[in-house]
Design a protein around this motif. Structure first.
Motif, PDB file in Angstrom:
ATOM      1  N   SER A 118     -36.574 -13.014 -63.939  1.00  0.00           N
ATOM      2  CA  SER A 118     -35.233 -12.851 -63.357  1.00  0.00           C
ATOM      3  C   SER A 118     -34.259 -12.361 -64.418  1.00  0.00           C
ATOM      4  CB  SER A 118     -34.723 -14.175 -62.776  1.00  0.00           C
ATOM      5  OG  SER A 118     -35.544 -14.629 -61.726  1.00  0.00           O
ATOM      6  N   LEU A 128     -30.079 -11.685 -64.993  1.00  0.00           N
ATOM      7  CA  LEU A 128     -28.695 -11.853 -64.550  1.00  0.00           C
ATOM      8  C   LEU A 128     -27.854 -10.837 -65.310  1.00  0.00           C
ATOM      9  CD1 LEU A 128     -27.443 -14.003 -62.602  1.00  0.00           C
ATOM     10  CD2 LEU A 128     -26.667 -15.217 -64.649  1.00  0.00           C
ATOM     11  N   TYR A 158     -21.482 -22.691 -64.565  1.00  0.00           N
ATOM     12  CA  TYR A 158     -22.875 -22.234 -64.681  1.00  0.00           C
ATOM     13  C   TYR A 158     -23.455 -22.258 -66.099  1.00  0.00           C
ATOM     14  CZ  TYR A 158     -22.817 -20.576 -59.858  1.00  0.00           C
ATOM     15  OH  TYR A 158     -22.762 -20.507 -58.483  1.00  0.00           O
ATOM     16  N   LEU A 170     -27.502 -10.767 -59.497  1.00  0.00           N
ATOM     17  CA  LEU A 170     -28.875 -11.261 -59.483  1.00  0.00           C
ATOM     18  C   LEU A 170     -29.577 -10.580 -58.315  1.00  0.00           C
ATOM     19  CD1 LEU A 170     -30.981 -13.256 -60.677  1.00  0.00           C
ATOM     20  CD2 LEU A 170     -30.243 -14.889 -58.923  1.00  0.00           C
ATOM     21  N   ILE A 183     -23.407 -12.876 -57.267  1.00  0.00           N
ATOM     22  CA  ILE A 183     -23.402 -14.299 -56.937  1.00  0.00           C
ATOM     23  C   ILE A 183     -22.056 -14.939 -57.216  1.00  0.00           C
ATOM     24  CG2 ILE A 183     -25.879 -14.467 -57.359  1.00  0.00           C
ATOM     25  CD1 ILE A 183     -25.217 -16.017 -59.928  1.00  0.00           C
ATOM     26  N   MET A 219     -23.447 -20.102 -53.288  1.00  0.00           N
ATOM     27  CA  MET A 219     -24.216 -20.228 -54.527  1.00  0.00           C
ATOM     28  C   MET A 219     -23.729 -21.418 -55.352  1.00  0.00           C
ATOM     29  SD  MET A 219     -26.685 -19.135 -56.410  1.00  0.00           S
ATOM     30  CE  MET A 219     -27.048 -17.589 -55.551  1.00  0.00           C
ATOM     31  N   LYS A 242     -28.742 -24.021 -56.935  1.00  0.00           N
ATOM     32  CA  LYS A 242     -29.394 -22.969 -56.152  1.00  0.00           C
ATOM     33  C   LYS A 242     -29.866 -21.842 -57.052  1.00  0.00           C
ATOM     34  CE  LYS A 242     -28.704 -19.969 -52.145  1.00  0.00           C
ATOM     35  NZ  LYS A 242     -27.753 -19.558 -51.050  1.00  0.00           N
ATOM     36  N   LEU A 243     -29.042 -21.475 -58.030  1.00  0.00           N
ATOM     37  CA  LEU A 243     -29.445 -20.442 -58.984  1.00  0.00           C
ATOM     38  C   LEU A 243     -30.710 -20.877 -59.713  1.00  0.00           C
ATOM     39  CD1 LEU A 243     -29.007 -17.849 -60.643  1.00  0.00           C
ATOM     40  CD2 LEU A 243     -27.520 -19.181 -62.162  1.00  0.00           C
ATOM     41  N   LYS A 244     -30.742 -22.114 -60.168  1.00  0.00           N
ATOM     42  CA  LYS A 244     -31.916 -22.623 -60.870  1.00  0.00           C
ATOM     43  C   LYS A 244     -33.150 -22.578 -59.979  1.00  0.00           C
ATOM     44  CE  LYS A 244     -33.621 -26.698 -63.351  1.00  0.00           C
ATOM     45  NZ  LYS A 244     -33.295 -28.062 -63.838  1.00  0.00           N
TER      46      LYS A 244
END
Length: 257
Positions: free
Chosen positions: A90, A92, A110, A231, A236, A242, A246-248
């Motif tokens: 992933s 970002l 974050y 992302l 996001i 978000m 949820k990102l994790k």
């Protein structure tokens, strides 16, 4: 997650949403002013051209000199400062301005999650530095801070100095980061960063033209404001559903293939 941490992250997200709305309102006011100036132009073209030229100078003209990318910069035109493992599943993509309160709010919500994911090799972050607030409010703090962050990248200290700049961010209307002395003083909070080489890089504006080129790429991308955090092509920072959790979850799922 504890209720206290949940409340803190919810508050940070609310701040982020509020700052983005304020930024949009400022942009609407700016557009209205431009329309008004265009109408006046019909009656007094020469005068308006002179005013526009003066305002352009106040907004932060482009920097002279060669475009010098910081050490390790990657991507198209070497405009991205990478953090994390190259092979992470992933990525970002972050467009940010160190004077931007909404960027600071995103950081507050974050940062710990992003640090955890980059540290585990599951996420790669590509930071793009822009000078949006300089253009909106005048001054040069966005440019000077971005140049200093690029100088920190030369020294291998970008992530730590990045965090220090947000932890000590002045009010949006206070152009404190226009002071190279202030930026060098803050480097003292990062072990091993405040060196003669770093000080010279900051004072010389070594990466100023690179920051301008990054900002031009931001404008060419027609993004709505900062922070823009992509992302999988989706911003996001504008997704109210978000959360750090949820990102994790999304990043860890991608890491498992």
């Amino acid at each position: 997650m504890s209720e206290k941490n949940h409340d803190a992250q919810r508050t940070a997200r609310q701040r982020l949403a509020a700052e983005r709305e304020k930024q949009k309102s400022a942009e609407r006011r700016r557009r209205t002013l431009i329309v008004g100036v265009t109408v006046i132009c019909v009656l007094a073209l020469a005068t308006v051209i002179g005013l526009l030229a003066a305002n352009s100078g106040k907004s932060g003209k482009t920097s002279a000199g060669p475009v010098v990318a910081p050490s390790g910069a990657q991507g198209k035109d070497s405009l991205a400062v990478p953090v994390g493992k190259d092979g992470a599943r992933s990525t970002l993509t972050v467009w940010e301005d160190f004077r931007c309160p909404a960027c600071q709010a995103f950081e507050a919500a974050y940062r710990s999650t992003i640090h955890e994911l980059t540290g585990s090799g599951k996420l790669r972050v590509e930071y793009h530095l822009v000078r949006l607030i300089d253009g909106n409010l005048g001054g040069s703090g966005s440019l000077r801070a971005a140049n200093a962050a690029a100088c920190a990248q030369d020294a291998g200290k970008f992530p730590a100095y990045h965090d220090v700049l947000y932890d000590n961010q002045p009010k949006e209307t206070d152009d404190a980061y226009a002071s190279n002395a202030k930026l060098i003083q803050l480097a003292g909070k990062v072990p091993g960063l405040d060196t003669p080489a770093f000080q010279k890089c900051v004072n010389d504006g070594t990466h100023d033209a690179w920051v301008d080129k990054s900002h031009a790429a931001f404008q060419a991308g027609h993004f709505s404001g900062t922070p823009t955090v992509l992302l999988g092509g989706k911003n996001i920072a504008q997704d109210r559903t978000m959360t750090p959790a949820k990102l994790k979850q999304m990043v860890e799922a991608a890491a498992k293939g």
